[in-house]
Structures are given as C-alpha cells and as structure tokens.
Design a protein around this motif. Structure first.
Motif, PDB file in Angstrom:
ATOM      1  N   HIS A  54      10.496   4.168   7.442  1.00 23.64           N
ATOM      2  CA  HIS A  54      10.443   3.654   8.670  1.00 23.64           C
ATOM      3  C   HIS A  54      11.209   2.008   7.736  1.00 23.64           C
ATOM      4  O   HIS A  54      12.044   1.183   8.660  1.00 23.64           O
ATOM      5  CB  HIS A  54       8.887   2.957   8.498  1.00 23.64           C
ATOM      6  N   ALA A  55      10.814   1.526   6.882  1.00 18.65           N
ATOM      7  CA  ALA A  55      11.817   0.721   5.347  1.00 18.65           C
ATOM      8  C   ALA A  55      12.933   0.472   5.922  1.00 18.65           C
ATOM      9  O   ALA A  55      13.628  -0.453   6.620  1.00 18.65           O
ATOM     10  CB  ALA A  55      11.402   0.492   4.378  1.00 18.65           C
ATOM     11  N   LEU A  56      13.272   1.502   5.580  1.00 18.35           N
ATOM     12  CA  LEU A  56      15.076   1.891   5.577  1.00 18.35           C
ATOM     13  C   LEU A  56      15.844   1.736   6.632  1.00 18.35           C
ATOM     14  O   LEU A  56      16.642   1.101   7.920  1.00 18.35           O
ATOM     15  CB  LEU A  56      15.822   3.099   5.531  1.00 18.35           C
ATOM     16  N   TYR A  57      14.481   1.946   8.220  1.00 16.28           N
ATOM     17  CA  TYR A  57      14.999   2.035   9.820  1.00 16.28           C
ATOM     18  C   TYR A  57      14.985   0.374  10.309  1.00 16.28           C
ATOM     19  O   TYR A  57      15.857   0.389  11.384  1.00 16.28           O
ATOM     20  CB  TYR A  57      14.242   3.379  11.128  1.00 16.28           C
ATOM     21  N   MET A  58      13.557  -0.286   9.673  1.00 16.35           N
ATOM     22  CA  MET A  58      13.398  -1.579  10.274  1.00 16.35           C
ATOM     23  C   MET A  58      14.981  -2.049   9.613  1.00 16.35           C
ATOM     24  O   MET A  58      15.443  -3.637   9.976  1.00 16.35           O
ATOM     25  CB  MET A  58      12.598  -1.694  10.150  1.00 16.35           C
ATOM     26  N   HIS A  59      14.835  -2.112   8.049  1.00 19.78           N
ATOM     27  CA  HIS A  59      16.052  -2.927   7.642  1.00 19.78           C
ATOM     28  C   HIS A  59      17.542  -2.563   8.776  1.00 19.78           C
ATOM     29  O   HIS A  59      18.403  -3.124   8.987  1.00 19.78           O
ATOM     30  CB  HIS A  59      16.775  -2.483   6.542  1.00 19.78           C
ATOM     31  N   GLU A  60      18.239  -1.540   8.931  1.00 19.38           N
ATOM     32  CA  GLU A  60      18.857  -1.018  10.194  1.00 19.38           C
ATOM     33  C   GLU A  60      18.940  -1.567  10.820  1.00 19.38           C
ATOM     34  O   GLU A  60      20.106  -2.486  11.444  1.00 19.38           O
ATOM     35  CB  GLU A  60      19.185   0.712  10.032  1.00 19.38           C
ATOM     36  N   LEU A  61      17.889  -1.505  11.527  1.00 18.21           N
ATOM     37  CA  LEU A  61      17.959  -3.053  13.493  1.00 18.21           C
ATOM     38  C   LEU A  61      18.015  -4.198  12.676  1.00 18.21           C
ATOM     39  O   LEU A  61      18.535  -5.079  13.439  1.00 18.21           O
ATOM     40  CB  LEU A  61      16.662  -2.297  13.487  1.00 18.21           C
ATOM     41  N   HIS A  62      17.536  -4.719  11.751  1.00 15.53           N
ATOM     42  CA  HIS A  62      17.589  -6.239  11.455  1.00 15.53           C
ATOM     43  C   HIS A  62      18.373  -6.201  11.388  1.00 15.53           C
ATOM     44  O   HIS A  62      19.377  -7.396  11.793  1.00 15.53           O
ATOM     45  CB  HIS A  62      16.743  -6.163  10.298  1.00 15.53           C
ATOM     46  N   LYS A  63      19.835  -5.401  10.326  1.00 13.18           N
ATOM     47  CA  LYS A  63      21.229  -5.198  10.667  1.00 13.18           C
ATOM     48  C   LYS A  63      21.901  -5.578  11.313  1.00 13.18           C
ATOM     49  O   LYS A  63      22.675  -6.678  11.568  1.00 13.18           O
ATOM     50  CB  LYS A  63      21.711  -4.125   9.101  1.00 13.18           C
ATOM     51  N   GLN A  64      21.333  -4.562  12.162  1.00 12.29           N
ATOM     52  CA  GLN A  64      22.444  -4.631  13.789  1.00 12.29           C
ATOM     53  C   GLN A  64      22.038  -6.038  14.212  1.00 12.29           C
ATOM     54  O   GLN A  64      22.987  -7.070  15.120  1.00 12.29           O
ATOM     55  CB  GLN A  64      21.688  -3.785  14.697  1.00 12.29           C
ATOM     56  N   HIS A  65      20.789  -6.628  14.198  1.00  9.13           N
ATOM     57  CA  HIS A  65      20.759  -7.904  15.329  1.00  9.13           C
ATOM     58  C   HIS A  65      20.844  -8.691  15.294  1.00  9.13           C
ATOM     59  O   HIS A  65      21.547 -10.275  15.170  1.00  9.13           O
ATOM     60  CB  HIS A  65      19.146  -7.965  15.236  1.00  9.13           C
ATOM     61  N   ALA A  66      21.736  -9.343  12.418  1.00 11.03           N
ATOM     62  CA  ALA A  66      22.174 -10.507  12.444  1.00 11.03           C
ATOM     63  C   ALA A  66      23.547 -10.329  12.836  1.00 11.03           C
ATOM     64  O   ALA A  66      24.045 -11.271  12.819  1.00 11.03           O
ATOM     65  CB  ALA A  66      22.089  -9.736  11.155  1.00 11.03           C
ATOM     66  N   GLN A  67      23.906  -8.880  13.166  1.00  4.80           N
ATOM     67  CA  GLN A  67      25.355  -8.748  14.042  1.00  4.80           C
ATOM     68  C   GLN A  67      25.871  -9.987  14.974  1.00  4.80           C
ATOM     69  O   GLN A  67      26.963 -10.187  15.535  1.00  4.80           O
ATOM     70  CB  GLN A  67      25.767  -7.771  13.817  1.00  4.80           C
ATOM     71  N   LEU A  68      24.996  -8.914  15.892  1.00  2.00           N
ATOM     72  CA  LEU A  68      24.631  -9.338  17.137  1.00  2.00           C
ATOM     73  C   LEU A  68      24.333 -11.405  17.064  1.00  2.00           C
ATOM     74  O   LEU A  68      24.815 -11.829  18.351  1.00  2.00           O
ATOM     75  CB  LEU A  68      23.865  -8.715  18.128  1.00  2.00           C
ATOM     76  N   GLU A  69      23.485 -11.780  16.170  1.00  2.00           N
ATOM     77  CA  GLU A  69      22.860 -13.668  16.128  1.00  2.00           C
ATOM     78  C   GLU A  69      23.057 -13.850  15.142  1.00  2.00           C
ATOM     79  O   GLU A  69      22.246 -14.067  14.812  1.00  2.00           O
ATOM     80  CB  GLU A  69      21.799 -12.774  16.691  1.00  2.00           C
ATOM     81  N   PRO A  70      24.397 -13.430  14.743  1.00  2.00           N
ATOM     82  CA  PRO A  70      25.130 -14.544  13.053  1.00  2.00           C
ATOM     83  C   PRO A  70      24.378 -15.936  13.421  1.00  2.00           C
ATOM     84  O   PRO A  70      24.091 -16.100  12.377  1.00  2.00           O
ATOM     85  CB  PRO A  70      26.602 -14.420  12.814  1.00  2.00           C
ATOM     86  N   GLU A  71      24.438 -16.910  14.468  1.00  2.00           N
ATOM     87  CA  GLU A  71      24.150 -18.027  13.810  1.00  2.00           C
ATOM     88  C   GLU A  71      22.572 -18.032  14.000  1.00  2.00           C
ATOM     89  O   GLU A  71      22.185 -19.480  13.310  1.00  2.00           O
ATOM     90  CB  GLU A  71      24.899 -18.517  15.303  1.00  2.00           C
ATOM     91  N   ARG A  72      22.045 -17.037  14.381  1.00  5.62           N
ATOM     92  CA  ARG A  72      20.554 -17.363  14.238  1.00  5.62           C
ATOM     93  C   ARG A  72      19.737 -17.147  12.531  1.00  5.62           C
ATOM     94  O   ARG A  72      18.903 -17.643  11.862  1.00  5.62           O
ATOM     95  CB  ARG A  72      19.720 -16.524  14.716  1.00  5.62           C
ATOM     96  N   HIS A  73      20.948 -16.897  11.462  1.00  6.81           N
ATOM     97  CA  HIS A  73      20.127 -16.147  10.019  1.00  6.81           C
ATOM     98  C   HIS A  73      21.323 -16.816   9.333  1.00  6.81           C
ATOM     99  O   HIS A  73      21.281 -17.018   8.425  1.00  6.81           O
ATOM    100  CB  HIS A  73      21.121 -14.491  10.203  1.00  6.81           C
ATOM    101  N   THR A  74      21.838 -17.626   9.713  1.00  5.09           N
ATOM    102  CA  THR A  74      22.858 -19.046   9.135  1.00  5.09           C
ATOM    103  C   THR A  74      21.788 -20.132   8.664  1.00  5.09           C
ATOM    104  O   THR A  74      22.027 -20.675   7.564  1.00  5.09           O
ATOM    105  CB  THR A  74      23.857 -19.244   9.342  1.00  5.09           C
ATOM    106  N   TRP A  75      20.631 -20.251   9.208  1.00  4.76           N
ATOM    107  CA  TRP A  75      20.061 -21.347   8.612  1.00  4.76           C
ATOM    108  C   TRP A  75      19.355 -20.999   7.583  1.00  4.76           C
ATOM    109  O   TRP A  75      18.402 -19.793   7.542  1.00  4.76           O
ATOM    110  CB  TRP A  75      19.051 -21.302   9.985  1.00  4.76           C
ATOM    111  N   HIS A  76      18.710 -21.781   6.865  1.00  2.00           N
ATOM    112  CA  HIS A  76      17.750 -21.689   5.897  1.00  2.00           C
ATOM    113  C   HIS A  76      17.207 -22.802   5.228  1.00  2.00           C
ATOM    114  O   HIS A  76      17.787 -23.743   5.208  1.00  2.00           O
ATOM    115  CB  HIS A  76      19.060 -21.339   4.672  1.00  2.00           C
ATOM    116  N   ARG A  77      15.758 -22.823   5.141  1.00  3.08           N
ATOM    117  CA  ARG A  77      15.058 -23.158   4.289  1.00  3.08           C
ATOM    118  C   ARG A  77      14.619 -23.707   3.056  1.00  3.08           C
ATOM    119  O   ARG A  77      14.619 -22.940   2.768  1.00  3.08           O
ATOM    120  CB  ARG A  77      13.307 -23.209   5.294  1.00  3.08           C
ATOM    121  N   ARG A  78      15.198 -24.690   2.759  1.00  6.53           N
ATOM    122  CA  ARG A  78      15.761 -24.584   1.834  1.00  6.53           C
ATOM    123  C   ARG A  78      14.329 -24.869   0.718  1.00  6.53           C
ATOM    124  O   ARG A  78      14.315 -24.694  -0.960  1.00  6.53           O
ATOM    125  CB  ARG A  78      16.713 -25.807   0.925  1.00  6.53           C
TER     126      ARG A  78
END
Length: 851
Positions: A722-746
């Motif tokens: 499940h950890a491998l599967y959910m990380h792969e889904l997260h990776k696909q989501h990050a590729q589809l919506e890169p803008e959402r993941h460029t923000w970072h709370r310093r």
C-alpha cells in the motif's frame, strides 16, 4: 488573508465509539458485584503498563531487568570511585619498585592486588576529595529515588500481572507469544464484563491506542509540521539534525508532564490553553518556563555530562574491543524514528517495521563508499597487516616477545586499525542499484521525500538519508554533546516558538468523549487533515496549514486499518479506504489486460521463478524487479502506468481470505474453516491481526501462535505494498498538478499568501528539485539525466512524500498568527473539531489508581 481564530471544542463520540445516547454513559454496578478492575481511574497508565508488560515479555522478565538496572547504577558509581581513589597507578605501570622485605634477593613479580591501596588509605583519599563526596551524595539521592520508583512500579505491575492472569486469562509463561492485537481484542471484550472505562459501554482499538500514545502523537505531529527546533543550518556542517534523548526528555517535560506543563493530568489539557483570548500571556508564561528549564540544564550540565561519559565508556568499550567495526554500523536516529512513525503506531510496531528496512538501508549507504577512501584503506590495512604478521610470528617463536614494553598494545592497536580499514573496503563481488534499494527501503519505512526519487545515486540524497539512518558513533557523540547543546536549543531556539506552540495545542487538540484531550491529527481524519495530493482531493476541507505533511494522515489511516482489522473507521475514513480499494481493483484490471497483450518477459519470469509464492516479502521483490525488467520496452508514461498496475495487482492478490488460508495451510488439516480470517468489507483491507486462536477450533495454542505471527507478516507486507501504491499515486498527482507542489512552508508561522506571490516571481527562472516539508533547505541541485541502462527502469518509479518545493520568502506580516489558524482567500476557515485519549519508549509508565 482572513484572520482565523479557533476555539477548543468538544467532539462528541461517534456511533462506532459508543452506543447512541451513551456518550456520557455511567455504569452503576452494585457495590458487592464490582470487579476488581471496575472503573480504572487512570486508563492511560493502565493501558500503557499492559502494553509495556507485554513488550518486556511478562512480569518476571521486567522485574529482573529492573533489578539489574539498579545494580548497574551502583556498579558504575562504585567502580569509578574505586578506580579514582583506591588504585596505585605507579605500581600498576611499574613506575615504582615494589618492596618485598621478606625476600629481597628474589625477582619481584607484581600481582594485581599489589596495585590496590589498603582500605584505610582508600577511605582517607575519598574523604579528602570534597568534589567526589559531592558527586557520591547526588548519586546516592538519585539511586534512592530510583529505588522508591522501582518498588512503586513493581507494586503497580503486580496488579497488571493479576489482570493478565485473572481477567485476560493469559498466563505469564505464554505472554511473549501473544501478539498485541490478541491482547487488545481481549481487553475490548472484557470491557463489557468489567467496565474498566465507565464513560463508554464499549472500547475500540483506537481508544486504547489514543490512551497509550497520547503524548507521542503530539510529538509526531509537531515534527511533521516542523514546529520543533531540531533542524539547523550550520557553517561548514550544512544541514544538520540534532535530536537526542536528553532534548526529547526536555520537550516532554515542558509540554506534557513537568511542573507547569500544558497538561493538568495525563488526559486533559489545561483549560486556559483551550481559549484563544489569553494566548499572548500564555506564550509569555511558557517562554519564561522554557528559560528556567534551560538554566536548570546549564546548572546540571557537569553532572549529566560526567554520567554520560561514564555510561558510554562502560557500555561501549567492551563492544569496541570485541567488534571494532561496530561504531561503523548504523542505526535509526531518534529523529528518523519520529519522522517515520505513523500516528497511532506503538513502539514495538515501529521497531519491527524499521528493523525490516535495516538491511536494505545499510546496503544503500554502503553504495557511497569513496573510491579514494577505499584505496587508502587497502594500503593502510596492508602496512598494518605486515607489521602485525611479523609480531605474531615472533610471538609464536618466543612468547617472551610479549613481555617487551608496548608490544601487546601495538598488536591490539594494529588489529583494531585493520578492522576499521576493512569496513571501508566494499565487497568486490557486490553490485549495488541505489534506485532499487531506495524503493525497497520505502516499502518498509513508508515515508520518503519526493526529491529523492530519481536521485538515489546523488550524495545529497545520501546525506539526507543519513539524518534518518546515522552512524552509531555519531549517535554516541550526539548523546555526549547533548548536555551542552540542549540548554542552548531550549533558550535560543525553542523560546521564540512559544506562541506557535500555544496555538498548536489549542488548534490541534480535540476532546474525545470517554478518552480525553488528544491530538486531532491522531484521529486520522482525511476530512480535517487530509492532503489533496495523497488521494484526499475532494474529501478534505483542511487548509494548507491543517494538512498533515508527507501523506501522514492517509498512510497512518491505512496502517492502522491493516494492523487492526476489527476496527470500524468513521464514515470519512471508510469512504477513503473504499476509494483506495476501488483504485486498486481498477488498476489491477489494467495490469491483467496489459499482461494479455504484452509478450512474456523472460527476465521477469525467471526472477519470479526464484521466489516462493508462500513468502509474503517475495511479492515486494517481484513487483520491484518485474517493473525494472519491463522498463526497456516502454516509454516513461507507460512505465509509470505499468508500475502502478503491478502494485495494484499484487495488492488485489492479497485478499484477506487468501492470506489466512496461506497462513494456516502449513499446519491445519483440510476441512477446517478460518472464521477469524473472513473479510470485513470495504472498511479494511486485510484480516491479519485477528485473534489467530479463533481461526480454527481444532488448532492448538502453539499452532494459533504460529498462525498469528504469519498473519502479522502478511499484514506487514500488505502495508508495504500500500505504501508503494500510494506513493505512486502521489507521484502521478504531482506530475498532473506541479503548481500545487511547488509551494513550501519554510517555517510553521508563515502565511501561504506570500508564498504564492514569490512563486509567481520565481516562475521565470529554473525550478529547484521539490523538497519535502521535513527537509526545508534549498539545494542548487539539477535533476538527474536519463540513462539508457537498466537503472532507468528503477528511477523515478515510486514517489516520495508530499512535495512542497523550496521557496525563499520574506517574513510575512501574519507571522504571529496561530499555526493551523489561517484560512486561504475564498475558503472558509475550519478548525478540527474536538474529539475522546496515550506514552513509552524509554521510561516506565507511571502510576495506576483504582477506584
């Protein structure tokens, strides 16, 4: 940006936690019919002691261990005093002639007792050393305190011993072979009979975990939100993490149980911290308290430092002599254990999971041995070995060679040096694949920053992983430096965060009926703390500041559901698990369709033929190796889809009934049905963890214990998939919506608005590799180039954790607003609603009061 203030609220118990109308249930039992365990006043300590007793393998083992710890303390103090005051080192080192008046003409042979001073001389030297007397007095007071605590704990644990035997019907002799899920199932069952908790008619598994892990869930959440000052950027050293047992002890002392802490007892936050009106005064009060505790650490620093040095010397010198390379071994750091810990994960569960990832983690770190260092080590080992060989040959020829001064010392040092050099020389027959090893590690540790994927071969990734998986020698050095550095961190770094800490405990504390005040993140509620990039899109109402970083909520929910298959999650959690299950079935169907049209891959087939289908861990190896082998024939998008489908197919084959049947087929006769391994429906994903003794009415106790361990292994493997599967889904989501993941709370007190403004200004330039919230420092690294080798199939396959990128921002004018207490523009701010109740890594659970 709207100013959002939240108030501490009370969360009524849901139908899965207590019956309708039973939220404030008080069970009245006639005085004569009361069970000895009716209405345990402090259930936190009671459940903690039950868990601790099982982890220590029963009352007898725990008793003997505590006695030896008391003896060990006396030995360290007494032996150190003896070495300082009662040994004549001039005679021991032959600097002074020994006077034998009876036979002056005979050759003098010095014995060990000759170097010991007479008792009267030894006593006089001790009395003349006022500093030593002061140390002995302090040590004596401390030992008496530990003795009183030991006697008190033994009395309390005797009650736990009786509870196991009389209430749970588990003999102490067989307790080590019971899983925690079996013990917990019996606790839940006897609640109906004994009413150990009078506020609820029925207990759930989550209630018990909340009580045991109440404070640890807070610590995991504060590390997840980067609130604790444990990451630093230092000159020369760069990005460093400093988190020791001493610093952890001080954090817990300040927040949870020390004088003037935020909690008035084990299960309730103080009333003033639940209101936002006096947050500034409370922050000032907390800051003053941190200052005084830091000053106390400074004053006690010499004593603590002396004890740390003595304890390390007596603990590790013999190990170093026996195994000189042991300091070159690695261990999971305290920061790593907290960063990698799920919400509601017991100590033994975390230890088991990280232990399975130890070997691949060691292999991964060994990939980065410097070729230059290897050459130097080989030559140093050659020169040292040559000298050692000559000395050994001379000793074999004539043993009197050992009588020559410093010969034995030289032999010992040369042997240690050769052993150390060999630790830097890799096995020439091993071939390392960093990307594949990193994915194997991910399968066990479940968390990994996104910017590691595809960069496993880089030294930057290795250095960051070393913060989680450090050298044993570094661990010892940090513990020795802890008495000096801890006061500085408390006074300089923790005090400025006082307001953020006060806001954190108010905004993220909820009251659960029948349990008490708990961390809202520990509810694992995807609606309150889910992250859109981790399959919670459309299911979460949390703002950026309320979201758990790194997919902590979603992965913790899956881990708890798999570990506790009888637990009935709330509606939102059930919907999330059901959605994940649907994705698994859909993607596994894609895998079956692709398998029908793709030509058979000889390499994948051969790898599978080497693995036994009865071994759950071989399933992970097949998934990783199979995907890598197929990487030659597919484009990048095709590879990503194939990877996801393969993990989904493996998960689909991991049905609850099949797992139970495989677990029991080795020792159960045909024709017996497995009742305890039946599917529970969409709410959970596996049946492991059920009481294995109920699987077959004809199975013996030993067969049940064996089956229980096998089911536990299947649960662990299912969570890895499940950890491998959910990380792969997260990776696909990050590729589809890169803008959402460029923000970072310093930092935890910066607003999202300024981040978006600076992100717009940055879009014209090159975008750095995204970095996780737990790795908040930028690095001028460029993405790794693609290669046409087999490693291409491994790279960028499984994603890491949630992926806010590194953005340098100016301080925001909202910097003093509460953590988790803002709302984004256009979004109604929402606070995690209040909820119902947990402790134990290195200290004994405290007292039990029974009414």
């Amino acid at each position: 940006m709207a100013h959002f203030e939240t108030q501490y609220q009370r969360l009524e118990s849901s139908s899965t936690e207590s019956p309708p109308g039973g939220g404030d249930l008080l069970v009245h039992v006639p005085e004569g019919a009361k069970s000895p365990w009716h209405h345990i006043e402090n259930l936190d300590l009671f459940f903690s002691r039950i868990s601790f007793c099982r982890a220590r393998n029963g009352f007898t083992c725990m008793l003997i261990g505590e006695i030896f710890e008391l003896m060990q303390f006396i030995f360290v103090v007494a032996f150190t005093t003896f070495l300082i005051s009662c040994v004549d080192y001039d005679i021991l080192f032959a600097n002074k002639a020994l006077n034998h008046s009876q036979h002056p003409s005979e050759p003098i042979k010095v014995t060990l007792p000759d170097a010991f001073l007479p008792p009267n001389v030894c006593s006089a030297r001790i009395q003349a050393n006022s500093f030593l007397i002061c140390i002995l007095v302090i040590a004596g007071v401390f030992w008496i305190h530990r003795l009183v605590k030991f006697i008190y704990n033994i009395c309390c644990y005797w009650e736990i011993h009786s509870f196991y035997i009389n209430a749970l019907k588990i003999p102490m002799s067989t307790l080590p072979y019971y899983t925690w899920q079996e013990v917990q199932a019996r606790i839940v069952q006897i609640q109906k009979e004994h009413q150990i908790c009078i506020h609820k008619k029925e207990l759930t598994e989550l209630d018990i975990y909340h009580r045991i892990l109440r404070f640890k869930n807070y610590m995991v959440a504060m590390v997840n939100k980067s609130l604790l000052p444990i990451r630093f950027r230092l000159p020369l050293l760069g990005d460093t993490v400093f988190y020791t047992r001493g610093l952890k002890y001080n954090f817990e002392l300040i927040f949870f149980w020390g004088p003037g802490s935020l909690f008035e007892n084990e299960w309730s936050l103080k009333a003033e911290y639940k209101r936002a009106g006096n947050r500034l005064e409370l922050a000032e009060k907390l800051s003053t308290r941190i200052l005084w505790i830091g000053i106390a650490n400074f004053l006690l620093c010499p004593l603590i430092l002396i004890w740390q040095i003595l304890y390390a010397f007596f603990s590790y010198t013999e190990i170093l002599k026996r195994e000189p390379g042991s300091l070159g071994a690695r261990c999971w750091s305290l920061y790593g254990r907290c960063y990698l810990r799920h919400f509601n994960e017991l100590d033994h569960e975390l230890h088991s999971r990280l232990s399975k990832g130890y070997k691949p983690a060691s292999k991964y770190m060994n990939c980065f041995i410097s070729p230059l260092l290897t050459i130097v080590a080989k030559n140093v080992a050659f020169f040292a070995g040559s000298i050692l060989a000559v000395l050994i040959a001379l000793t074999i020829y004539d043993e009197d060679v050992l009588a020559v001064e410093h010969v034995l010392t030289t032999v010992t040092l040369l042997g240690v040096g050769i052993t150390v050099c060999r630790s830097f020389i890799p096995d020439q027959h091993l071939v390392f694949c960093p990307e594949q090893l990193l994915r194997v590690i991910l399968a066990h540790i479940h968390y990994m920053p996104d910017h590691w994927q595809g960069n496993a071969h880089r030294y930057e990734t290795r250095d960051e992983f070393a913060q989680l998986f450090q050298y044993k020698a570094v661990f010892i050095l940090e513990e020795l430096l802890s008495p000096i550095i801890t006061p500085l961190i408390l006074i300089i770094c923790l005090r400025p965060k006082s307001l953020d800490i006060v806001d954190f405990f108010r905004n993220f504390t909820v009251e659960v009926v029948g349990v008490g005040d708990t961390c809202s993140f520990a509810q694992m509620d995807v609606r309150q703390h889910g992250h859109p990039a981790w399959m919670s899109a459309g299911k979460t109402e949390a703002s950026i500041y309320q979201q758990a970083e790194d997919g902590k909520t979603e992965l913790s929910l899956m881990h708890f559901a798999i570990t506790n298959p009888k637990w009935q999650p709330p509606r939102e959690s059930t919907a999330f698990i059901g959605f994940l299950k649907e994705r698994v079935h859909r993607d596994s169907s894609v895998a079956l369709a692709q398998q029908a049209v793709l030509p058979e891959n000889a390499l994948f087939s051969s790898i599978q033929s080497l693995q036994s289908e009865s071994e759950p861990h071989s399933l992970i190896a097949n998934v990783i190796a199979g995907s890598s082998a197929l990487g030659f024939h597919m484009s990048r998008d095709g590879q990503a889809s194939r990877h996801l489908s393969e993990v989904a197919s493996a998960l689909r084959s991991f049905s609850p009934l099949q797992s139970a049947q495989q677990a029991s087929s080795g020792f159960q006769a045909s024709g017996r049905d497995g009742e305890g391994a039946q599917p529970r429906g969409a709410s959970t994903m596996t049946a492991s963890g059920a009481d294995a003794r109920t699987v077959s009415s004809g199975s013996s106790a030993w067969e049940g214990q064996l089956q229980s361990m096998i089911l536990s292994e299947y649960a662990s493997t299912e969570m890895s998939l499940h950890a491998l599967y959910m990380h792969e889904l997260h990776k696909q989501h990050a590729q589809l919506e890169p803008e959402r993941h460029t923000w970072h709370r310093r930092e935890s007190d910066e607003s999202g608005e300024s981040a978006h403004e600076e992100l717009d200004a940055q879009r014209g330039g090159p975008v750095p590799i995204p970095r996780s919230a737990s790795y908040p420092f930028s690095s001028p690294r460029q993405p790794a180039e693609e290669t046409a080798t087999l490693q291409t199939g491994f790279q960028r396959r499984y994603g890491g954790i949630t992926d806010p990128g590194t953005v340098h921002r100016a301080p925001s004018h909202f910097s003093r607003l509460p953590l988790g207490g803002w709302a984004e523009d256009g979004q109604s701010a929402r606070h995690p609603e209040p909820v119902p109740e947990e402790s134990s890594e290195d200290e004994l659970p405290p007292q039990i009061h029974k009414v």
